[in-house]
Write an enzyme that holds these catalytic residues in place. Structure first.
Site, PDB file in Angstrom:
ATOM      1  N   SER A  57       6.400  12.449 -66.267  1.00  0.00           N
ATOM      2  CA  SER A  57       6.734  13.851 -66.495  1.00  0.00           C
ATOM      3  C   SER A  57       5.717  14.700 -65.767  1.00  0.00           C
ATOM      4  O   SER A  57       4.549  14.316 -65.650  1.00  0.00           O
ATOM      5  CB  SER A  57       6.684  14.203 -67.992  1.00  0.00           C
ATOM      6  OG  SER A  57       7.801  13.695 -68.672  1.00  0.00           O
ATOM      7  N   GLU A  66       5.728  31.571 -57.777  1.00  0.00           N
ATOM      8  CA  GLU A  66       7.092  32.076 -57.963  1.00  0.00           C
ATOM      9  C   GLU A  66       7.808  31.416 -59.142  1.00  0.00           C
ATOM     10  O   GLU A  66       9.011  31.531 -59.292  1.00  0.00           O
ATOM     11  CB  GLU A  66       7.889  31.833 -56.681  1.00  0.00           C
ATOM     12  CG  GLU A  66       7.294  32.463 -55.442  1.00  0.00           C
ATOM     13  CD  GLU A  66       6.138  31.660 -54.812  1.00  0.00           C
ATOM     14  OE1 GLU A  66       5.864  30.547 -55.305  1.00  0.00           O
ATOM     15  OE2 GLU A  66       5.511  32.168 -53.871  1.00  0.00           O
ATOM     16  N   SER A  67       7.125  30.678 -60.013  1.00  0.00           N
ATOM     17  CA  SER A  67       7.628  30.091 -61.263  1.00  0.00           C
ATOM     18  C   SER A  67       7.275  28.608 -61.367  1.00  0.00           C
ATOM     19  O   SER A  67       6.114  28.270 -61.437  1.00  0.00           O
ATOM     20  CB  SER A  67       9.094  30.363 -61.527  1.00  0.00           C
ATOM     21  OG  SER A  67       9.287  31.751 -61.792  1.00  0.00           O
ATOM     22  N   HIS A 111      11.299  15.006 -65.402  1.00  0.00           N
ATOM     23  CA  HIS A 111      11.119  13.947 -66.399  1.00  0.00           C
ATOM     24  C   HIS A 111      11.949  12.767 -65.899  1.00  0.00           C
ATOM     25  O   HIS A 111      13.167  12.914 -65.710  1.00  0.00           O
ATOM     26  CB  HIS A 111      11.584  14.404 -67.781  1.00  0.00           C
ATOM     27  CG  HIS A 111      10.903  15.654 -68.212  1.00  0.00           C
ATOM     28  ND1 HIS A 111       9.586  15.673 -68.631  1.00  0.00           N
ATOM     29  CD2 HIS A 111      11.311  16.940 -68.203  1.00  0.00           C
ATOM     30  CE1 HIS A 111       9.231  16.909 -68.887  1.00  0.00           C
ATOM     31  NE2 HIS A 111      10.254  17.708 -68.637  1.00  0.00           N
ATOM     32  N   CYS A 169      11.177  32.801 -58.565  1.00  0.00           N
ATOM     33  CA  CYS A 169      11.400  34.242 -58.654  1.00  0.00           C
ATOM     34  C   CYS A 169      11.427  34.835 -57.254  1.00  0.00           C
ATOM     35  O   CYS A 169      10.846  34.281 -56.324  1.00  0.00           O
ATOM     36  CB  CYS A 169      10.303  34.902 -59.471  1.00  0.00           C
ATOM     37  SG  CYS A 169      10.435  34.495 -61.212  1.00  0.00           S
TER      38      CYS A 169
END
Lengths: 128, 128
Positions: free
Chosen positions: A55, A62-63, A68, A83
């Site tokens: 994970s 930008e985010s 996983h 974003c």
């Protein structure tokens, strides 16, 4: 910064078992996908699970990108959320799917930061 | 581990400006929400942005929680994704919304690890 962003949710199936368990390959793939999309990486964490699976998250300016992996099922859940409109998260998701030898990718796009949530462009690619 | 998981996508609006900029409060809120839901925390990263905003992720044994805050818009995008059925991601999302004094929360649930992607239970809570 504007709130508008695009969040790609991708389900990768029939991936290569060993690649889904290869933390270094996954970390490099995610960093490469983020940089290739033009994102600026801020933080990187990947965690191996016992007996298998990885994970992790890459926080970008930008985010984020997350994964996983479930090697025993040939499955990985991948999110690429960016974003602004200078980055194409679909390309990053597709690059990750190819690096993991996914045979099938189900994906949807969810615009964020607008108000009520809607799914856009549900897509199944098989083979990639 | 089974692939099935539940991913809550939440849009929080009209949050408290200062709380959206408080990295320590956000990190503690996320850790508390994860632990309160019964999750096992594996990795925690939160990143402050200049001049404002916080992004971060908590990797849990059961998947992840993420946030991107936009204090200037009173907005935070929050994801809570948990695998298995022993954890309720909706409760964690609601706890986070309340901690940030969100006045409105749009949320949807996306089952992961099943095949094609579908939205379930779109909900708008206002006031919380």
């Amino acid at each position: 910064m504007e709130t508008l962003g695009y969040h790609i949710i991708a389900e990768l199936w029939d991936c290569d078992h060993d690649k889904l368990n290869d933390l270094q390959l996954i970390e490099e793939t995610f960093a490469h996908a983020a940089l290739n999309a033009g994102a600026e990486i801020r933080e990187v964490i990947f965690h191996p699970f016992d007996p298998q699976g990885v994970s992790g998250a890459v926080i970008i300016a930008e985010s984020h990108l997350t994964i996983h992996s479930f090697p025993e099922h040939g499955y990985a859940s991948v999110d690429v959320y960016t974003c602004g409109d200078s980055i194409n998260p679909k390309d990053a998701a597709l690059m990750i799917a190819k690096a993991l030898d996914a045979k099938t990718m189900h994906s949807v796009e969810i615009p964020r930061g607008l108000g009520e949530l809607k799914m856009k462009n549900p897509t199944t690619k098989s083979p990639l």
